[in-house]
Design an enzyme around this catalytic site. Structure first.
Site, PDB file in Angstrom:
ATOM      1  N   GLU A 135      12.368  -6.789 -10.406  1.00  0.00           N
ATOM      2  CA  GLU A 135      12.413  -5.478 -10.412  1.00  0.00           C
ATOM      3  C   GLU A 135      11.955  -4.844  -8.790  1.00  0.00           C
ATOM      4  O   GLU A 135      11.060  -4.268  -8.941  1.00  0.00           O
ATOM      5  CB  GLU A 135      11.742  -4.790 -11.253  1.00  0.00           C
ATOM      6  CG  GLU A 135      12.229  -5.038 -12.665  1.00  0.00           C
ATOM      7  CD  GLU A 135      11.045  -4.391 -13.841  1.00  0.00           C
ATOM      8  OE1 GLU A 135      11.310  -4.544 -14.830  1.00  0.00           O
ATOM      9  OE2 GLU A 135       9.888  -4.393 -13.276  1.00  0.00           O
ATOM     10  N   PRO A 136      12.649  -5.338  -7.636  1.00  0.00           N
ATOM     11  CA  PRO A 136      12.242  -4.622  -6.340  1.00  0.00           C
ATOM     12  C   PRO A 136      12.480  -3.208  -6.237  1.00  0.00           C
ATOM     13  O   PRO A 136      13.650  -2.735  -6.679  1.00  0.00           O
ATOM     14  CB  PRO A 136      13.189  -5.715  -5.451  1.00  0.00           C
ATOM     15  CG  PRO A 136      14.484  -6.100  -6.319  1.00  0.00           C
ATOM     16  CD  PRO A 136      13.841  -6.208  -7.535  1.00  0.00           C
ATOM     17  N   TYR A 186       8.562   5.108  -1.670  1.00  0.00           N
ATOM     18  CA  TYR A 186       7.197   6.047  -2.185  1.00  0.00           C
ATOM     19  C   TYR A 186       6.976   7.032  -1.169  1.00  0.00           C
ATOM     20  O   TYR A 186       5.731   7.537  -1.013  1.00  0.00           O
ATOM     21  CB  TYR A 186       5.974   5.058  -2.683  1.00  0.00           C
ATOM     22  CG  TYR A 186       6.466   4.060  -3.538  1.00  0.00           C
ATOM     23  CD1 TYR A 186       6.723   4.222  -4.880  1.00  0.00           C
ATOM     24  CD2 TYR A 186       6.613   2.567  -2.929  1.00  0.00           C
ATOM     25  CE1 TYR A 186       7.190   3.327  -5.692  1.00  0.00           C
ATOM     26  CE2 TYR A 186       7.022   1.671  -4.093  1.00  0.00           C
ATOM     27  CZ  TYR A 186       7.302   2.058  -5.334  1.00  0.00           C
ATOM     28  OH  TYR A 186       7.661   1.154  -6.130  1.00  0.00           O
ATOM     29  N   CYS A 196      -3.690  21.827   4.584  1.00  0.00           N
ATOM     30  CA  CYS A 196      -5.206  22.142   4.733  1.00  0.00           C
ATOM     31  C   CYS A 196      -6.034  21.230   4.052  1.00  0.00           C
ATOM     32  O   CYS A 196      -6.705  21.526   2.984  1.00  0.00           O
ATOM     33  CB  CYS A 196      -5.147  23.635   3.890  1.00  0.00           C
ATOM     34  SG  CYS A 196      -4.060  24.596   4.474  1.00  0.00           S
ATOM     35  N   ARG A 250       1.066   8.054   1.407  1.00  0.00           N
ATOM     36  CA  ARG A 250       0.466   6.914   1.151  1.00  0.00           C
ATOM     37  C   ARG A 250      -0.669   6.585   2.141  1.00  0.00           C
ATOM     38  O   ARG A 250      -1.630   6.001   1.730  1.00  0.00           O
ATOM     39  CB  ARG A 250       1.526   5.710   1.641  1.00  0.00           C
ATOM     40  CG  ARG A 250       2.688   5.778   0.340  1.00  0.00           C
ATOM     41  CD  ARG A 250       3.796   4.680   0.521  1.00  0.00           C
ATOM     42  NE  ARG A 250       3.302   3.459   0.166  1.00  0.00           N
ATOM     43  CZ  ARG A 250       2.530   2.508   0.846  1.00  0.00           C
ATOM     44  NH1 ARG A 250       2.484   2.527   2.133  1.00  0.00           N
ATOM     45  NH2 ARG A 250       1.916   1.535  -0.005  1.00  0.00           N
ATOM     46  N   GLY A 270       7.386  -5.873  -6.648  1.00  0.00           N
ATOM     47  CA  GLY A 270       6.124  -6.033  -5.798  1.00  0.00           C
ATOM     48  C   GLY A 270       6.034  -6.810  -4.446  1.00  0.00           C
ATOM     49  O   GLY A 270       5.197  -6.806  -3.810  1.00  0.00           O
ATOM     50  N   ARG A 325      10.351  -1.120  -3.474  1.00  0.00           N
ATOM     51  CA  ARG A 325       9.782  -1.020  -1.810  1.00  0.00           C
ATOM     52  C   ARG A 325      10.592  -2.004  -1.061  1.00  0.00           C
ATOM     53  O   ARG A 325      11.019  -1.493   0.070  1.00  0.00           O
ATOM     54  CB  ARG A 325       8.371  -1.511  -1.870  1.00  0.00           C
ATOM     55  CG  ARG A 325       7.770  -1.206  -0.433  1.00  0.00           C
ATOM     56  CD  ARG A 325       6.382  -1.811  -0.409  1.00  0.00           C
ATOM     57  NE  ARG A 325       5.570  -1.702  -1.701  1.00  0.00           N
ATOM     58  CZ  ARG A 325       4.581  -0.836  -1.801  1.00  0.00           C
ATOM     59  NH1 ARG A 325       4.237   0.241  -0.919  1.00  0.00           N
ATOM     60  NH2 ARG A 325       3.964  -0.506  -2.930  1.00  0.00           N
TER      61      ARG A 325
HETATM   62  N1  LLP Z   1       8.568  -3.137 -11.664  1.00  0.00           N
HETATM   63  C1  LLP Z   1       7.427  -2.152 -12.151  1.00  0.00           C
HETATM   64  C2  LLP Z   1       7.469  -2.317 -13.833  1.00  0.00           C
HETATM   65  C3  LLP Z   1       6.733  -1.468 -11.467  1.00  0.00           C
HETATM   66  O1  LLP Z   1       5.717  -0.585 -12.204  1.00  0.00           O
HETATM   67  C4  LLP Z   1       6.926  -1.269  -9.956  1.00  0.00           C
HETATM   68  C5  LLP Z   1       6.021  -0.414  -9.237  1.00  0.00           C
HETATM   69  C6  LLP Z   1       8.112  -1.996  -9.539  1.00  0.00           C
HETATM   70  C7  LLP Z   1       8.744  -2.808 -10.585  1.00  0.00           C
HETATM   71  C8  LLP Z   1       8.388  -1.856  -8.023  1.00  0.00           C
HETATM   72  O2  LLP Z   1       7.514  -2.497  -7.267  1.00  0.00           O
HETATM   73  P1  LLP Z   1       7.773  -2.540  -5.767  1.00  0.00           P
HETATM   74  O3  LLP Z   1       9.004  -3.757  -5.766  1.00  0.00           O
HETATM   75  O4  LLP Z   1       8.299  -1.313  -5.315  1.00  0.00           O
HETATM   76  O5  LLP Z   1       6.488  -3.004  -5.246  1.00  0.00           O
HETATM   77  N2  LLP Z   1       3.335   4.290  -5.045  1.00  0.00           N
HETATM   78  C9  LLP Z   1       2.923   3.091  -4.527  1.00  0.00           C
HETATM   79  C10 LLP Z   1       3.455   1.944  -5.259  1.00  0.00           C
HETATM   80  C11 LLP Z   1       3.655   2.183  -6.733  1.00  0.00           C
HETATM   81  C12 LLP Z   1       4.181   0.962  -7.371  1.00  0.00           C
HETATM   82  C13 LLP Z   1       4.541   1.280  -9.039  1.00  0.00           C
HETATM   83  N3  LLP Z   1       5.286   0.233  -9.663  1.00  0.00           N
HETATM   84  C14 LLP Z   1       2.748   2.853  -3.290  1.00  0.00           C
HETATM   85  O6  LLP Z   1       3.331   3.671  -2.579  1.00  0.00           O
HETATM   86  O7  LLP Z   1       2.332   1.889  -2.417  1.00  0.00           O
END
Ligand code: LLP
Length: 439
Positions: free
Chosen positions: A295-296, A395, A366, A335, A253, A298
């Site tokens: 769990e990074p 993403y 379109c 996005r 996150g 992004r």
């Molecule tokens: N762990 C779990 C259980 C998750 O559901 C996610 C993201 C992550 C880790 C990784 O989160 P991050 O570090 O990438 O923020 N499509 C959306 C983002 C959806 C995230 C889903 N879960 C976007 O483009 O912003």
């Protein structure tokens, strides 16, 4: 000379010919050689981000695991890279699991997530001996217990908890609040009750808890609150069941900069917040430190990637707006349409030139809403120019689709002046390969 449009990969510069260069590769030349739209990742930057996470946690605790959330960008090459960097892997489906196994990712370092895994996906996870399944519900627990029994195995599991924490992000990517499709809620004793059920499942071994509160998070305070809530819960579980929680996974996150206005926290600050909170909260409830997992997704890949498009048309509606239309759009970057996300744009042929117009960068689909960048100051954009949107590494490709019969782009890793294709461009033949003719 500085490039006026952040946030490009750190290795970006303006070449002697005045064009955009990343990791020693000329983006305009890459676009000519490999076609557009094209995803380009600075491989070293992905590695540096992994190392930043590793260093930030290893300097603060001995027992931790950094799990790359492959949903942000999944392919065989990145799974291989993650193995090399000592990372573990979060897979969110049987498909991501398949990709990881195709890269010979060590199964014991794979975590399977998901709120609606099918029996088949659970079967494959157990058969391939994944490290843990992150249980999302009692229904999933019942199936997984059966699947493990059928295969004569005891499957390690974490239980996903929704801690009811406000993460201050877009509603669609906010997962930790009470009203969520994910996990079991702390409220009303639901999670506590669920733990009792999981502990009774003969073929499952509960090792700890997981809580992912959301994505693109800028304030670290919600992480402290999550750790505090989970510590209280862990204490309740010990009191009620004598259960020793060995693992606490606080999800991913961490936010990233899509524009110069975004100021995300550093990986180091995140690690400090999580580890310090865990130490003080565990001592408050008199529990030993669990293994800490993050769990990074992004924050590992977003800034290392960019997308190169070709400009096809430029149209000015007098007194209204100029549209610069490119040969991709919502098929390679959903996005802006899904979350109202902001991006910047620059022209790779002359990134240092002064803007002459503020234009909307439109995609080729379109839909009137297929706008990649609402207001991009650009230097005399012309058909044939290569337009780049930075920070599309997370993403983007992973949510790419074939809308309007658009084949998915190619993906390159660039490093030290060399480019490698890690995902080939999809062809029209690929797209109709699964279609069956009538008669
Ligand atoms: N762990 C779990 C259980 C998750 O559901 C996610 C993201 C992550 C880790 C990784 O989160 P991050 O570090 O990438 O923020 N499509 C959306 C983002 C959806 C995230 C889903 N879960 C976007 O483009 O912003």
């Amino acid at each position: 000379m500085d490039i006026p449009v952040p946030p490009l990969p750190d290795s970006s510069r303006i070449s002697d010919t005045g064009r955009l260069e990343v990791a020693g590769c000329d983006i305009v030349e890459l676009a000519r050689e490999f076609g557009t739209p094209l995803f380009v990742y600075d491989e070293s930057q992905i590695r540096e981000r992994c190392r930043a996470y590793m260093a930030a946690f290893s300097s603060r605790t001995d027992d931790f695991e950094i799990v790359y959330a492959s949903k942000a960008f999944s392919c065989v090459a990145i799974c291989q890279l993650m193995v090399q960097e000592g990372m573990s892997l979060d897979v969110a489906s049987g498909g991501e699991l398949f990709t990881a196994l195709s890269a010979w990712f060590p199964p014991e370092k794979i975590y399977l997530h998901g709120n609606a895994n099918t029996r088949d996906e659970l079967h494959r996870a157990v058969r391939n001996e994944v490290g843990a399944v992150v249980l999302d519900s009692l229904d999933e627990m019942a199936v997984l217990d059966e699947v493990a029994r059928e295969q004569g195995r005891r499957q390690r599991v974490l239980l996903r908890i929704t801690p009811g924490i406000e993460a201050h992000t877009h509603d669609y990517i906010h997962t930790g609040k009470l009203d969520s499709k994910f996990g079991v809620c702390l409220a009303e004793g639901v999670a506590l009750e669920t733990v009792g059920q999981v502990l009774k499942a003969e073929h499952l071994e509960l090792t700890g808890f997981h809580a992912h509160i959301g994505s693109q998070i800028f304030s670290l305070e919600p992480y402290r609150k999550t750790v505090a809530a989970m510590a209280g819960f862990m204490a309740d579980c010990r009191r009620k069941y004598g259960f020793d929680c060995r693992v606490l996974d606080v999800g991913g996150g961490l936010g990233v900069a899509y524009t110069e206005e975004d100021e995300p926290a550093s990986v180091d600050d995140l690690a400090e917040m999580i580890v310090a909170a865990a130490r003080s909260e565990m001592s408050r409830v008199d529990l030993p430190m669990p293994r800490l997992i993050v769990e990074p997704g992004r924050s590992i890949v977003a800034g290392a990637g960019l997308t190169a498009y070709e400009i096809e048309t430029v149209k000015t509606i007098p007194g209204v707006r100029t549209y610069v239309a490119v040969n991709g759009g919502m098929s390679d970057n959903l996005r802006p349409m899904l979350y109202g996300a902001s991006y910047r744009a620059l022209i790779a042929d002359r990134p240092g030139a002064d803007p002459t117009v503020t234009a909307a960068v439109a995609g080729k689909h379109c839909e009137s809403g297929d706008i990649l960048v609402k207001e991009a100051p650009l230097p005399d954009p012309c058909p044939g120019d290569i337009l780049v949107t930075p920070a599309t590494g997370a993403y983007g490709y992973s949510m790419a689709n074939n809308y309007n019969g658009q084949p998915r782009p190619a993906v390159l890793f660039v490093t030290n002046g060399k480019a490698r294709v890690v995902i080939r461009r999809e062809s029209c033949e690929d797209m109709v390969r699964l279609h069956e003719r009538l008669e």
